[in-house]
Enzyme design. Structure first.
Site, PDB file in Angstrom:
ATOM      1  N   ARG A   1       0.773  -1.292   0.131  1.00 16.79           N
ATOM      2  CA  ARG A   1       0.054   0.083  -0.063  1.00 16.79           C
ATOM      3  C   ARG A   1       0.869   1.192   0.164  1.00 16.79           C
ATOM      4  O   ARG A   1       0.417   2.150  -0.655  1.00 16.79           O
ATOM      5  CB  ARG A   1      -0.865  -0.092   1.120  1.00 16.79           C
ATOM      6  CG  ARG A   1      -2.002  -1.016   0.975  1.00 16.79           C
ATOM      7  CD  ARG A   1      -2.758  -1.133   2.221  1.00 16.79           C
ATOM      8  NE  ARG A   1      -3.968  -1.949   1.933  1.00 16.79           N
ATOM      9  CZ  ARG A   1      -4.910  -2.412   2.878  1.00 16.79           C
ATOM     10  NH1 ARG A   1      -4.567  -2.213   4.242  1.00 16.79           N
ATOM     11  NH2 ARG A   1      -5.887  -3.114   2.546  1.00 16.79           N
TER      12      ARG A   1
ATOM     13  N   LYS B   1     -19.696 -17.012   2.384  1.00 16.84           N
ATOM     14  CA  LYS B   1     -21.190 -16.942   2.595  1.00 16.84           C
ATOM     15  C   LYS B   1     -21.766 -16.203   1.444  1.00 16.84           C
ATOM     16  O   LYS B   1     -21.143 -15.260   1.174  1.00 16.84           O
ATOM     17  CB  LYS B   1     -21.292 -16.209   3.927  1.00 16.84           C
ATOM     18  CG  LYS B   1     -20.953 -16.782   5.043  1.00 16.84           C
ATOM     19  CD  LYS B   1     -21.363 -16.135   6.262  1.00 16.84           C
ATOM     20  CE  LYS B   1     -21.177 -17.065   7.665  1.00 16.84           C
ATOM     21  NZ  LYS B   1     -21.432 -16.366   8.716  1.00 16.84           N
TER      22      LYS B   1
ATOM     23  N   GLY C   1     -10.744  -9.320  -0.735  1.00 13.94           N
ATOM     24  CA  GLY C   1      -9.604  -9.707  -0.055  1.00 13.94           C
ATOM     25  C   GLY C   1      -8.976 -11.008  -0.313  1.00 13.94           C
ATOM     26  O   GLY C   1      -7.938 -11.201  -0.667  1.00 13.94           O
TER      27      GLY C   1
ATOM     28  N   GLY D   1     -13.728  -4.132   0.121  1.00 16.44           N
ATOM     29  CA  GLY D   1     -14.943  -3.791   0.542  1.00 16.44           C
ATOM     30  C   GLY D   1     -15.451  -2.531  -0.458  1.00 16.44           C
ATOM     31  O   GLY D   1     -16.479  -2.439  -0.899  1.00 16.44           O
TER      32      GLY D   1
HETATM   33  P1  AMP Z   1     -15.239 -14.301   1.842  1.00 19.32           P
HETATM   34  O1  AMP Z   1     -14.289 -13.100   2.720  1.00 19.32           O
HETATM   35  O2  AMP Z   1     -16.431 -14.222   1.811  1.00 19.32           O
HETATM   36  O3  AMP Z   1     -14.584 -14.098   0.555  1.00 19.32           O
HETATM   37  O4  AMP Z   1     -14.510 -15.648   2.351  1.00 19.32           O
HETATM   38  C1  AMP Z   1     -13.386 -16.248   2.203  1.00 19.32           C
HETATM   39  C2  AMP Z   1     -13.244 -17.286   3.059  1.00 19.32           C
HETATM   40  O5  AMP Z   1     -13.921 -18.430   2.530  1.00 19.32           O
HETATM   41  C3  AMP Z   1     -11.790 -17.994   2.899  1.00 19.32           C
HETATM   42  O6  AMP Z   1     -11.148 -17.874   3.989  1.00 19.32           O
HETATM   43  C4  AMP Z   1     -11.966 -19.577   2.549  1.00 19.32           C
HETATM   44  O7  AMP Z   1     -11.148 -20.368   3.372  1.00 19.32           O
HETATM   45  C5  AMP Z   1     -13.575 -19.553   3.038  1.00 19.32           C
HETATM   46  N1  AMP Z   1     -14.173 -20.602   2.090  1.00 19.32           N
HETATM   47  C6  AMP Z   1     -13.990 -20.941   1.091  1.00 19.32           C
HETATM   48  N2  AMP Z   1     -14.683 -22.009   0.582  1.00 19.32           N
HETATM   49  C7  AMP Z   1     -15.277 -22.512   1.955  1.00 19.32           C
HETATM   50  C8  AMP Z   1     -15.936 -23.794   2.218  1.00 19.32           C
HETATM   51  N3  AMP Z   1     -16.303 -24.521   1.204  1.00 19.32           N
HETATM   52  N4  AMP Z   1     -16.160 -23.835   3.432  1.00 19.32           N
HETATM   53  C9  AMP Z   1     -15.810 -23.030   4.217  1.00 19.32           C
HETATM   54  N5  AMP Z   1     -15.218 -21.823   4.227  1.00 19.32           N
HETATM   55  C10 AMP Z   1     -14.782 -21.661   2.866  1.00 19.32           C
END
Ligand code: AMP
Length: 396
Positions: free
Chosen positions: A35, A198, A354, A377
Site C-alpha cells: 500500500r 457466505k 480480499g 470492501g
Molecule cells: P469471503 O471473505 O467471504 O470471500 O470468504 C473467504 C473465506 O471463505 C476464505 O477464508 C475461505 O477459506 C473460506 N471458504 C471458501 N470455501 C469454503 C468452504 N467450502 N467452506 C468453508 N469456508 C470456505
C-alpha cells in the site's frame, strides 16, 4: 476524471489521504508495504511539480485515543527510504504543532501526520475535524481507494473545503478506470466468478451483476447453500439456512435475465475443517453425513475453466474453497490459472475482494491478470451502488 495529472502543484501544499494501513510485526516492522509503494507515484508527482506533501492515513483500529502499536511513526523510516527524501512526522494529526509543521514545509518536503483514527471524529465524519485537516493545505488529493466507501472526515467530508482544488491520486484514478471498464465497457461474454464463505455478503453484488453479465460461476462455501436450496445433500458443509430462498431467487433471476449460472457438480469433502482431515471427492448433491465440502471437485474445475476460457471480461471475487489449506486449494488455483489463460488470449480480468487477491498473490499470478484491485470492501460497494462517497466527493 479530475486526476493529479491535470493539476500543477508548484508552490502548493497538498493534503493527501493515503492508505498506509499496513501490517506490522511485534517489532513494528512493516511485513507488506504494497500500500505504501502504491502511493509513491502520487507523492513523487506532487514533489516533482514543486509542491509539498502532507500525508494522512489511518492504521489499524485504535479504540480510544493514541496507542503505540497503531502509531504511524513506525512507517517513517521505510517511507523515507522509498521516497528517497526525509519525512517529518507530526505527533498529532490536528492542533497547533501539525499546523506549524505544515506551514513550514518547503517545496519538495514531506510531512506525515499521526493516525487519523486516534480521533473518533475521523470515522464519525465530523465536519469541524475535517476542517482542521483541510486547514493544513491548499489542495486535497484522495489516493486511498480502500476507504473510499466510507464517509469519513479525511476521505469524504474534507473535500467540501476544497471546491476547486480536489483531485484523485493515481491509485484512485486507476481503480476507478479499471472498475468502470468492467462495469460499463465490458466486452462480452462477461463472466463473474463469486466465491468465499457466505452468500449473505454477496447478495447485493450478485443482484447488480445479473444485469451486466452473461455467466455467473458460484464456488466456495456459498455453493452449498445453493445446493441445499435445490434439494441436495450437503452433509455438514457451510450452509446459511436463512438464505435458501435467496439462493433460489438468484437462480430464478439469472434464468429470467438470460444469465448462465454454473454451480459446482462435485466437491472435495472432508471429515473435519482441517488440512489433515480424511477427504474424498464426491457428487456435490450427495455429500456423506459427517463430511463437509471444502473445495470444488475436478469436474467442476473443468466446467468452470471452459466458461472462463471463452470469456472476454472476467470479474473474480472470492476463493473456490478453503485455499489457505494446501489440501483444499486445488479448485481456487485451477480457477486462477484459467483466468490467466483467458487473459493471455485477450480477455480483461479484474480480481477484487480480499481473499481472491490473497489467492492470486499466493500463486504469484499478480502480473498475469489484467488488474488486481486494492480495495476489497470499496470495490464490492462500488459495483453494488455504482458510486462511492469518497469518489463522489471529488467529482461533485
Ligand atoms: P469471503 O471473505 O467471504 O470471500 O470468504 C473467504 C473465506 O471463505 C476464505 O477464508 C475461505 O477459506 C473460506 N471458504 C471458501 N470455501 C469454503 C468452504 N467450502 N467452506 C468453508 N469456508 C470456505
Amino acid at each position: 476524471m479530475k486526476t493529479i495529472d491535470n493539476y500543477n502543484f508548484k508552490g502548493k501544499r497538498a493534503v493527501v489521504r493515503v492508505d498506509f494501513n499496513v501490517p506490522l510485526d511485534a517489532q513494528y516492522n512493516i511485513t507488506d508495504d504494497t500500500r505504501i509503494t502504491a502511493a509513491t507515484p502520487t507523492i513523487k508527482k506532487i514533489l516533482n511539480d514543486g509542491g509539498s506533501v502532507i500525508l494522512m492515513s489511518h492504521l489499524g483500529r485504535p479504540k480510544e485515543g493514541p496507542e503505540e502499536k497503531f502509531s504511524l511513526k513506525h512507517i517513517v523510516p521505510h517511507l523515507s527510504k522509498l521516497l528517497n527524501t526525509p519525512v517529518s512526522f507530526a505527533p498529532d494529526c490536528i492542533g497547533a504543532e501539525a499546523k506549524s509543521m505544515a506551514k513550514a514545509l518547503k517545496p519538495g518536503e514531506v510531512l506525515l501526520l499521526e493516525n487519523l483514527r486516534f480521533y473518533k471524529q475521523e470515522t464519525a465524519g465530523t465536519e469541524s475535524f475535517a476542517h482542521e485537516l483541510a486547514s493544513l493545505g491548499d489542495v486535497f488529493v484522495n489516493d486511498a481507494f480502500g476507504t473510499a466507501h466510507r464517509a469519513h472526515a479525511s476521505t469524504t467530508i474534507i473535500a467540501k473545503f476544497f471546491p476547486n482544488d480536489k483531485v484523485f491520486g493515481y491509485v484512485m484514478a486507476n481503480e476507478i478506470a479499471n472498475i468502470n471498464k468492467v462495469l460499463n465497457k465490458s466486452e462480452k461474454p462477461f463472466t463473474a466468478i463469486m466465491g468465499g464463505a457466505k452468500v449473505s455478503g454477496k447478495i447485493l453484488i450478485i443482484d447488480k451483476l445479473l444485469d451486466k453479465i452473461d455467466n455467473l460461476i458460484i464456488g466456495g462455501g456459498m455453493a452449498y447453500t445453493f445446493i441445499k436450496a435445490q434439494g441436495g445433500k450437503v452433509g455438514s458443509s457451510l450452509v446459511e439456512e436463512d438464505k435458501l430462498d435467496i439462493a433460489l431467487k438468484i437462480i430464478k433471476d439469472a434464468k429470467a435475465k438470460g444469465v448462465n449460472i454454473f454451480i459446482p457438480v462435485d466437491t472435495v469433502a472432508a471429515s473435519a475443517f482441517s488440512n489433515d482431515a480424511n477427504k474424498q471427492t464426491v457428487d456435490i448433491n450427495a455429500i456423506p453425513d459427517g463430511f463437509m465440502g471444502l473445495d470444488i471437485g475436478p469436474e467442476s474445475e473443468k466446467i468452470f475453466a471452459e466458461v472462463i476460457y471463452n470469456s472476454k471480461t472476467i470479474l473474480w471475487n472470492g476463493p473456490m474453497g478453503v485455499f489457505e489449506m494446501d489440501n483444499f486449494e486445488h479448485g481456487t488455483k485451477a480457477i486462477a490459472e484459467a483466468i490467466v489463460v483467458a487473459t493471455k488470449k485477450g480477455a480483461y480480468s479484474l480480481i477484487g475482494g480480499g481473499d481472491s487477491v490473497a489467492a492470486i498473490n499466493k500463486y504469484n499470478l499478480v502480473n498475469d491478470v489484467s488488474y488486481v484491485s486494492t480495495g476489497g470492501g470499496a470495490l464490492l460497494e462500488y459495483i453494488e451502488s455504482g458510486n462511492l462517497p469518497g469518489v463522489q466527493a471529488i467529482e461533485e
